[in-house]
Design an enzyme around this catalytic site. Structure first.
Site, PDB file in Angstrom:
ATOM      1  N   PRO A   1       0.795  -1.232   0.000  1.00 40.83           N
ATOM      2  CA  PRO A   1       0.000   0.000   0.000  1.00 40.83           C
ATOM      3  C   PRO A   1       0.823   1.276   0.000  1.00 40.83           C
ATOM      4  CG  PRO A   1       0.016  -0.990   2.182  1.00 40.83           C
ATOM      5  CD  PRO A   1       0.679  -1.980   1.267  1.00 40.83           C
TER       6      PRO A   1
ATOM      7  N   ASP B   1       9.736  -2.833  -7.310  1.00 45.20           N
ATOM      8  CA  ASP B   1      10.594  -3.974  -7.624  1.00 45.20           C
ATOM      9  C   ASP B   1      10.846  -4.851  -6.407  1.00 45.20           C
ATOM     10  OD1 ASP B   1      11.026  -3.399 -10.417  1.00 45.20           O
ATOM     11  OD2 ASP B   1      12.249  -1.706  -9.786  1.00 45.20           O
ATOM     12  N   GLY B   2      10.836  -4.266  -5.211  1.00 45.12           N
ATOM     13  CA  GLY B   2      11.026  -5.048  -3.995  1.00 45.12           C
ATOM     14  C   GLY B   2       9.869  -5.998  -3.741  1.00 45.12           C
ATOM     15  N   THR B   3       8.647  -5.533  -3.962  1.00 47.46           N
ATOM     16  CA  THR B   3       7.480  -6.395  -3.805  1.00 47.46           C
ATOM     17  C   THR B   3       7.511  -7.530  -4.810  1.00 47.46           C
ATOM     18  OG1 THR B   3       6.150  -4.517  -3.020  1.00 47.46           O
ATOM     19  CG2 THR B   3       4.949  -6.448  -3.807  1.00 47.46           C
TER      20      THR B   3
ATOM     21  N   ASN C   1      10.139  -8.772  -6.238  1.00 46.21           N
ATOM     22  CA  ASN C   1      11.216  -9.666  -5.840  1.00 46.21           C
ATOM     23  C   ASN C   1      10.738 -10.657  -4.785  1.00 46.21           C
ATOM     24  OD1 ASN C   1      13.461 -10.048  -3.516  1.00 46.21           O
ATOM     25  ND2 ASN C   1      14.430 -10.169  -5.521  1.00 46.21           N
TER      26      ASN C   1
ATOM     27  N   GLU D   1      16.967  -4.568  -3.238  1.00 49.73           N
ATOM     28  CA  GLU D   1      16.929  -4.878  -1.817  1.00 49.73           C
ATOM     29  C   GLU D   1      18.254  -5.500  -1.378  1.00 49.73           C
ATOM     30  OE1 GLU D   1      14.238  -3.991  -0.061  1.00 49.73           O
ATOM     31  OE2 GLU D   1      13.304  -3.274  -1.925  1.00 49.73           O
TER      32      GLU D   1
END
Length: 307
Positions: free
Chosen positions: A12, A69-71, A73, A275
């Site tokens: 979110p 991109d972290g999500t 990943n 990350e």
């Protein structure tokens, strides 16, 4: 007839909270497009990994990663260890959205949803690091690669891509080269370097031509190594990278390989899809066609992933 089931895993706070503001519209488009959708909201680290594995255990047809991109990943790490891997959908709602850029998925969430409901899937490679880590877009090492996970999430929420530039300018004066040893079936190197990038796609850190020959499903990494350079030379290379001309520099090594090992006598951190990913030494392998991903059909302007 059963409607295909999709689990929407969303962050979110990603991308100035773009998804939080458009979630009702997103769900409406997906449901109207024939999908039965349920949601899993992330609250902290590894939540998306757990949610992706749960979606697989419940035999969902699709897992839609909505965030940066972290999500994505984390979702990839959740799916990649499993025998049954639902097809991956992408809603680029983060700051940089490298994978979305590489796939040609628009940042407009409604248009991205329209791609998902067409359910046109293509196979995609996944990078594996060590025994149990995965990345979908980029693995990097070197002082400059550390800035992506050093930028506070609140700063990214308020400043977006500008937050990375602010952090980059802060780190530039203290940049130092590190000792690296690279061994692969296709190339070997030992010496000082500013950074090494192991790319699965052509889009890295917002630079869409950093790995100009990269394909997401050719079974190969594109490796970019920047040798020891001065600060002015590094800035020049950054300008060249905007056009994809940096590979012509004698300070840049660019090669393709399906696997490599990197070690260092220095303490070197790893960056996986933006990350923190541990430290060197590590071995990297490209898992060809490990996941399926939803993209626009070629006739509608979708980018072909095939080499």
């Amino acid at each position: 007839m059963r409607r295909p089931r999709a689990r929407l895993i969303y962050n979110p706070s990603a991308g100035k909270e773009a998804l939080r503001n458009h979630l009702p519209d997103v769900l409406d488009i997906l449901e109207q497009g024939g999908l039965e959708v349920s949601c899993a909201m992330t609250h902290g680290a590894n939540d998306a990994i757990v949610a992706a594995r749960q979606a697989s255990a419940e035999h969902f047809d699709y897992v839609i990663a909505a965030g940066g991109d972290g999500t994505i990943n984390e979702v990839v790490n959740g799916l990649s260890t499993l025998d049954y891997r639902p097809t991956l959908g992408i809603l680029p709602a983060g700051t940089t959205n490298d994978l979305g850029r590489a796939l040609g998925i628009p940042r407009d969430l409604k248009k991205a949803c329209e791609i998902i409901v067409q359910r046109h899937a293509r196979e995609m490679d996944v990078g594996k690091i060590g025994d149990d880590g995965y990345f979908i877009n980029i693995a990097g090492c070197g002082r400059l690669t550390e800035l992506t996970y050093e930028v506070p999430s609140k700063l990214k929420t308020h400043l977006g891509q500008l937050a990375y530039y602010v952090k980059g300018l802060e780190k530039l004066p203290g940049l130092k080269s590190i000792h690296m040893e690279i061994d692969s079936p296709d190339f070997a190197y030992e010496g000082k370097a500013m950074l090494c990038l192991i790319a699965n796609s052509n889009s890295v850190g917002g630079f869409e031509k950093l790995a100009p020959n990269a394909k997401l499903n050719d079974g190969l990494f594109d490796v970019i190594l920047i040798k020891q350079v001065s600060l002015p030379e590094l800035i020049t290379l950054a300008r060249m990278a905007m056009k994809g001309d940096h590979t012509n520099s004698d300070r840049v090594v660019y090669f393709q390989t399906e696997s490599l090992t990197i070690s260092s006598s220095d303490l070197v951190e790893l960056n996986l899809d933006g990350e923190f990913g541990g430290h060197l030494p590590q071995t990297f392998r490209c898992l060809k066609h490990h996941l399926k991903v939803l993209v626009a059909p070629p006739e509608e302007g979708g980018r072909l992933l095939l080499p």
